[in-house]
Scaffold this motif. Structure first.
Motif, PDB file in Angstrom:
ATOM      1  N   UNK A  91      40.318 -18.729  61.009  1.00 28.14           N
ATOM      2  CA  UNK A  91      39.694 -17.889  62.041  1.00 28.14           C
ATOM      3  C   UNK A  91      39.059 -18.795  63.085  1.00 28.14           C
ATOM      4  N   UNK A  92      39.356 -18.519  64.349  1.00 24.36           N
ATOM      5  CA  UNK A  92      38.700 -19.201  65.458  1.00 24.36           C
ATOM      6  C   UNK A  92      37.741 -18.229  66.124  1.00 24.36           C
ATOM      7  N   UNK A  93      36.486 -18.642  66.294  1.00 20.18           N
ATOM      8  CA  UNK A  93      35.472 -17.746  66.853  1.00 20.18           C
ATOM      9  C   UNK A  93      34.985 -18.291  68.198  1.00 20.18           C
ATOM     10  N   UNK A  94      34.904 -17.414  69.179  1.00 20.36           N
ATOM     11  CA  UNK A  94      34.323 -17.766  70.479  1.00 20.36           C
ATOM     12  C   UNK A  94      33.221 -16.757  70.773  1.00 20.36           C
ATOM     13  N   UNK A  95      31.977 -17.263  70.734  1.00 17.95           N
ATOM     14  CA  UNK A  95      30.841 -16.387  71.025  1.00 17.95           C
ATOM     15  C   UNK A  95      30.516 -16.496  72.496  1.00 17.95           C
ATOM     16  N   UNK A  96      30.320 -15.324  73.110  1.00 15.18           N
ATOM     17  CA  UNK A  96      30.094 -15.309  74.554  1.00 15.18           C
ATOM     18  C   UNK A  96      29.060 -14.230  74.876  1.00 15.18           C
ATOM     19  N   UNK A  97      27.870 -14.413  74.345  1.00 15.32           N
ATOM     20  CA  UNK A  97      26.788 -13.475  74.602  1.00 15.32           C
ATOM     21  C   UNK A  97      26.862 -12.241  73.725  1.00 15.32           C
ATOM     22  N   UNK A  98      25.906 -11.319  73.942  1.00 15.15           N
ATOM     23  CA  UNK A  98      25.888 -10.104  73.126  1.00 15.15           C
ATOM     24  C   UNK A  98      27.054  -9.195  73.489  1.00 15.15           C
ATOM     25  N   UNK A  99      27.467  -8.405  72.517  1.00 17.74           N
ATOM     26  CA  UNK A  99      28.579  -7.489  72.771  1.00 17.74           C
ATOM     27  C   UNK A  99      29.366  -7.267  71.496  1.00 17.74           C
ATOM     28  N   UNK A 100      30.486  -6.542  71.604  1.00 18.50           N
ATOM     29  CA  UNK A 100      31.274  -6.219  70.409  1.00 18.50           C
ATOM     30  C   UNK A 100      31.913  -7.463  69.792  1.00 18.50           C
ATOM     31  N   UNK A 154      34.349 -12.835  82.597  1.00 21.51           N
ATOM     32  CA  UNK A 154      34.800 -11.445  82.742  1.00 21.51           C
ATOM     33  C   UNK A 154      34.488 -10.582  81.519  1.00 21.51           C
ATOM     34  N   UNK A 155      34.005 -11.186  80.439  1.00 19.21           N
ATOM     35  CA  UNK A 155      33.765 -10.399  79.232  1.00 19.21           C
ATOM     36  C   UNK A 155      32.573 -10.961  78.462  1.00 19.21           C
ATOM     37  N   UNK A 341      43.015   6.685  66.613  1.00 19.25           N
ATOM     38  CA  UNK A 341      43.458   7.365  67.841  1.00 19.25           C
ATOM     39  C   UNK A 341      42.621   7.053  69.077  1.00 19.25           C
ATOM     40  N   UNK A 342      41.289   6.973  68.913  1.00 20.15           N
ATOM     41  CA  UNK A 342      40.442   6.704  70.087  1.00 20.15           C
ATOM     42  C   UNK A 342      40.702   5.286  70.604  1.00 20.15           C
ATOM     43  N   UNK A 343      40.793   4.332  69.697  1.00 24.56           N
ATOM     44  CA  UNK A 343      41.049   2.956  70.121  1.00 24.56           C
ATOM     45  C   UNK A 343      42.456   2.820  70.694  1.00 24.56           C
ATOM     46  N   UNK A 344      43.419   3.521  70.084  1.00 27.17           N
ATOM     47  CA  UNK A 344      44.805   3.471  70.582  1.00 27.17           C
ATOM     48  C   UNK A 344      44.870   4.000  72.018  1.00 27.17           C
ATOM     49  N   UNK A 345      44.091   5.046  72.302  1.00 24.28           N
ATOM     50  CA  UNK A 345      44.078   5.603  73.663  1.00 24.28           C
ATOM     51  C   UNK A 345      43.505   4.584  74.646  1.00 24.28           C
ATOM     52  N   UNK A 346      42.441   3.891  74.230  1.00 28.61           N
ATOM     53  CA  UNK A 346      41.843   2.863  75.113  1.00 28.61           C
ATOM     54  C   UNK A 346      42.835   1.732  75.358  1.00 28.61           C
ATOM     55  N   UNK A 347      43.475   1.275  74.271  1.00 31.97           N
ATOM     56  CA  UNK A 347      44.429   0.169  74.397  1.00 31.97           C
ATOM     57  C   UNK A 347      45.584   0.581  75.295  1.00 31.97           C
ATOM     58  N   UNK A 348      46.070   1.796  75.094  1.00 33.89           N
ATOM     59  CA  UNK A 348      47.209   2.250  75.898  1.00 33.89           C
ATOM     60  C   UNK A 348      46.842   2.304  77.384  1.00 33.89           C
ATOM     61  N   UNK A 437      38.175  -4.388  76.058  1.00 31.24           N
ATOM     62  CA  UNK A 437      37.400  -3.958  74.893  1.00 31.24           C
ATOM     63  C   UNK A 437      36.071  -4.704  74.803  1.00 31.24           C
ATOM     64  N   UNK A 438      35.955  -5.797  75.545  1.00 30.69           N
ATOM     65  CA  UNK A 438      34.737  -6.605  75.510  1.00 30.69           C
ATOM     66  C   UNK A 438      33.890  -6.402  76.767  1.00 30.69           C
ATOM     67  N   UNK A 439      33.870  -5.171  77.256  1.00 38.50           N
ATOM     68  CA  UNK A 439      33.061  -4.849  78.442  1.00 38.50           C
ATOM     69  C   UNK A 439      31.765  -4.145  78.084  1.00 38.50           C
ATOM     70  N   UNK A 440      31.672  -3.578  76.864  1.00 41.75           N
ATOM     71  CA  UNK A 440      30.517  -2.711  76.563  1.00 41.75           C
ATOM     72  C   UNK A 440      29.260  -3.507  76.261  1.00 41.75           C
TER      73      UNK A 440
END
Ligand SMILES: [Zn+2]
Ligand SMILES: [Zn+2]
Length: 440
Positions: A91-100, A154-155, A341-348, A437-440
């Motif tokens: 696993x490679x992790x990149x932390x970039x401030x608070x968020x999901x 950007x994220x 389904x909710x995530x699939x709709x966002x991804x789509x 997905x990393x905007x919230x």
């Protein structure tokens, strides 16, 4: 005061987010342009050096090195198989401030197939081939790592890029969880992956909402009898005849016992019995795979296999102590791949914005299986989505489809993703989805 503060905080954020997306769209195209030639070379190198499940040492080291170069903190050798051996998960992790916390997964293993594509970069390993395109997935992850690292403005949040071993044996994700994956690197809030496909042209993607890939349950059956001379069947109990009856009767589980609206498959893929034409053997061994979308269908199949085996032996007069042995192999089984389904709709919606509506298709569920869903934990605790990455030469695919044919698919010796447009689309799609997905 409170109201004022809220309205101020929402408006600039919405504006900034749109600007960021526009900038990301432009930058991403340029970034991928700069990287694509190198990524194609990397892809060809991985394709030429495939490694079987449980043996992804070189591929894992290569991916780990590339993730480190892109600025990720990498943990290697994550995963323990039931026999105690170590897996090559990373696993490679990149932390970039608070968020999901977003997990992106790429599987790394190849298949025991002799490559027959005739490509200049065909497998250099005897009887091993990247015939499922996991080399596309690994290379896409490398490109995505570089792009996410370069677009950090950007994220925000944490990206976890997971290199998974042993997808083909569907014990890699389980092995990583068994080795305390999430305790060690954190539990993601969302998880996404892609898989290449021979049914779509390079440059396009497709996605399913809800159940996407079937559960797979592996079952071993040993039909036991009483061996003897082939000329004297009355002296024994012939397990070859019993196995033949068993296989024919199995076909009625799906056609007569299962709900036709809840699809299922029972396949006997391997059968071994006997040594010589005039000897009745003592046993016949069979390996079965079954597929289903619901727990109910899975249970009907498993019960049906058990009952059919016992019934055949009973009618042949086999003594109770030689009853058939039916074993469900939990380690070689995997649950349904469920696209939230909710995530699939966002991804789509991100895919449509990034690639254009004409390049994004809805895909029906298929009976193949995957262990990516295991990383979503039981009960779909972590929302997961896997989308399909078109990988075929558009002209060749159109010609084949015009004749009502399909191009050679995954798990065949002729499976041939078209590198450049496939990788370009994979990196662009995965990076855009991650940034959104990393905007919230
Ligand atoms: Zn495969
Ligand atoms: Zn695969």
């Amino acid at each position: 005061m409170k109201k004022h503060a809220v309205s101020l905080s929402i408006l600039p954020l919405a504006g900034a987010s749109l600007l960021a997306q526009a900038a990301a769209g432009q930058d991403l195209g340029g970034l991928v342009n700069n990287e694509i030639a190198g990524l194609v070379e990397t892809y060809k190198g991985i394709h030429a050096h495939p490694e079987l499940s449980h043996h992804e040492e070189r591929t894992a080291a290569l991916l780990a090195g590339e993730l480190r170069k892109a600025g990720f903190t990498v943990t290697e050798h994550i995963g323990k198989y039931p026999d105690g051996t170590q897996a090559y998960g990373l696993v490679g992790v990149l932390q970039n401030g608070p968020g999901p916390r977003l997990l992106i997964r790429a599987d790394m293993d190849a298949l025991p197939i002799v490559e027959e594509t005739g490509l200049g970069y065909a497998s250099q390993v005897k009887a091993v081939m990247h015939a499922c395109g996991h080399d596309v997935h690994v290379t896409t992850m490398i490109g995505t790592a570089r792009a996410l690292s370069a677009t950090r403005a950007e994220w925000h949040g944490t990206v976890m890029l997971l290199g998974q071993p042993s997808e083909e044996t569907i014990d890699g994700a389980k092995a990583m969880l068994a080795d305390h994956l999430y305790e060690r690197v954190g539990t993601p809030d969302l998880a996404i992956a892609l898989h290449d496909t021979n049914s779509r042209a390079a440059g396009t993607v497709s996605i399913t909402s809800g159940p996407t890939l079937a559960s797979s349950t592996s079952v071993d059956v040993v039909m036991r009898g009483i061996g003897g001379h082939g000329s004297a069947p009355q002296e024994g109990k012939d397990p070859i005849v019993m196995a033949a009856e068993f296989i024919v009767q199995l076909q009625t589980i799906v056609s007569r016992q299962e709900n036709p609206r809840d699809p299922a498959v029972v396949t006997v893929g391997d059968i071994h019995g006997g040594t010589k034409r005039n000897i009745i053997p003592y046993e016949v061994k069979m390996e079965l795979t079954t597929r289903a979308f619901s727990d109910k269908a899975r249970q009907i199949i498993v019960d049906g296999i058990q009952r059919t085996a016992q019934g055949v032996a009973l009618s042949a007069g086999v003594p109770a102590e030689l009853a058939p042995i039916v074993t469900v192999l939990e380690a070689e089984s995997t649950p349904v791949m469920y696209n939230d389904p909710a995530l699939a709709a966002r991804v789509k919606s991100v895919l449509v914005k990034t690639l254009g509506a004409q390049n994004v298709f809805d895909e029906p569920a298929i009976m193949a299986s995957e262990d990516f869903g295991v990383l979503g934990l039981p009960g779909h605790k972590i929302p997961t989505v896997m989308f399909w990455l078109g990988a075929m030469d558009p002209a060749k695919l159109a010609a084949a489809q015009a004749e009502g044919k399909s191009l050679p698919g995954p798990h065949t010796s002729l499976f041939e993703p078209l590198p450049e447009p496939t990788l370009r689309t994979g990196v662009t799609a995965m990076t855009s989805v991650a940034i959104a997905l990393l905007q919230q």
